[in-house]
Design a protein around this motif. Structure first.
Motif, PDB file in Angstrom:
ATOM      1  N   GLY A 202       0.788  -1.226   0.000  1.00  0.00           N
ATOM      2  CA  GLY A 202       0.000   0.000   0.000  1.00  0.00           C
ATOM      3  C   GLY A 202       0.818   1.274   0.000  1.00  0.00           C
ATOM      4  N   ALA A 203       2.131   1.164  -0.190  1.00  0.00           N
ATOM      5  CA  ALA A 203       3.015   2.331  -0.100  1.00  0.00           C
ATOM      6  C   ALA A 203       3.080   3.160  -1.374  1.00  0.00           C
ATOM      7  CB  ALA A 203       4.418   1.885   0.289  1.00  0.00           C
ATOM      8  N   ALA A 204       2.557   2.625  -2.485  1.00  0.00           N
ATOM      9  CA  ALA A 204       2.668   3.350  -3.749  1.00  0.00           C
ATOM     10  C   ALA A 204       1.574   2.924  -4.712  1.00  0.00           C
ATOM     11  CB  ALA A 204       4.042   3.095  -4.377  1.00  0.00           C
ATOM     12  N   VAL A 205       1.326   3.794  -5.699  1.00  0.00           N
ATOM     13  CA  VAL A 205       0.444   3.468  -6.821  1.00  0.00           C
ATOM     14  C   VAL A 205       1.270   3.641  -8.083  1.00  0.00           C
ATOM     15  CG1 VAL A 205      -1.622   4.119  -8.130  1.00  0.00           C
ATOM     16  CG2 VAL A 205      -1.667   4.153  -5.622  1.00  0.00           C
ATOM     17  N   VAL A 206       1.229   2.607  -8.935  1.00  0.00           N
ATOM     18  CA  VAL A 206       1.959   2.609 -10.194  1.00  0.00           C
ATOM     19  C   VAL A 206       0.947   2.657 -11.332  1.00  0.00           C
ATOM     20  CG1 VAL A 206       3.526   1.290 -11.682  1.00  0.00           C
ATOM     21  CG2 VAL A 206       3.863   1.287  -9.206  1.00  0.00           C
ATOM     22  N   GLU A 207       1.180   3.561 -12.269  1.00  0.00           N
ATOM     23  CA  GLU A 207       0.354   3.607 -13.479  1.00  0.00           C
ATOM     24  C   GLU A 207       1.082   2.808 -14.559  1.00  0.00           C
ATOM     25  OE1 GLU A 207      -1.731   6.788 -16.509  1.00  0.00           O
ATOM     26  OE2 GLU A 207       0.157   7.334 -15.554  1.00  0.00           O
ATOM     27  N   ILE A 208       0.425   1.764 -15.055  1.00  0.00           N
ATOM     28  CA  ILE A 208       0.999   0.929 -16.110  1.00  0.00           C
ATOM     29  C   ILE A 208       0.244   1.218 -17.396  1.00  0.00           C
ATOM     30  CG2 ILE A 208       1.439  -1.432 -16.872  1.00  0.00           C
ATOM     31  CD1 ILE A 208       1.486  -2.253 -13.916  1.00  0.00           C
ATOM     32  N   LYS A 209       1.001   1.401 -18.477  1.00  0.00           N
ATOM     33  CA  LYS A 209       0.363   1.697 -19.765  1.00  0.00           C
ATOM     34  C   LYS A 209       1.245   1.205 -20.904  1.00  0.00           C
ATOM     35  CE  LYS A 209       2.280   6.345 -19.851  1.00  0.00           C
ATOM     36  NZ  LYS A 209       1.988   7.762 -19.915  1.00  0.00           N
TER      37      LYS A 209
END
Length: 152
Positions: free
Chosen positions: A40-47
């Motif tokens: 829960g320490a980060a959010v990654v945007e994958i594209k």
């Protein structure tokens, strides 16, 4: 009899389209989007990035001031990790997984290769290694952060 064969042909055509629609939907990239790390320490945007997948940190619990302090390149240790590209080079394989890329882990200050990605619903599984030497982690789909990092 020709009318009956035509009716059967129409039914087969309709059934083919009904089957093809979900198949097409499944072949779109289910990995694209925002994912919250297991801790829960980060959010990654994958594209998509050309023929591969890439991803960047768009939110970190530590805030926009968190730095890449463990980077092996001393000149990059003062760079913020928010907005940092952390996924690169993943290509789709025939089994619906994404392989061949690497993930940079700012907590460890190193890139991890040999990772494969697979998404099912709201779960993204990252697997490193094979057999008894394999380890995995599951991330959960997340909404786009209301206060994302600035793009680099």
């Amino acid at each position: 009899m020709p009318v009956r064969l035509s009716a059967i042909g129409v039914l087969i055509s309709i059934a083919s389209v009904a089957v093809a629609i979900p198949t097409q939907a499944q072949t779109t990239n289910p990995i694209s989007g925002h994912w919250r790390t297991a801790d829960g320490a980060a959010v990654v945007e994958i594209k998509p990035c050309a023929q591969t997948l890439c991803g960047r940190l768009v939110w970190v619990r530590e805030g926009a001031d968190a730095r890449d302090e463990r980077n092996p390149d001393r000149s990059r240790r003062s760079a913020p990790i928010c907005g940092l590209n952390v996924f690169s080079g993943f290509r789709s394989d025939e089994g619906g997984r994404w392989t061949g890329g690497s993930i940079y882990d700012p907590e460890a200050g190193r890139a991890i290769s040999g990772v494969s990605l697979g998404a099912r619903g709201d779960a993204l599984t990252l697997t490193v290694g094979r057999g008894v030497f394999a380890g995995s982690e599951t991330w959960r789909r997340a909404p786009a952060p209301s206060r994302p990092c600035q793009a680099r």
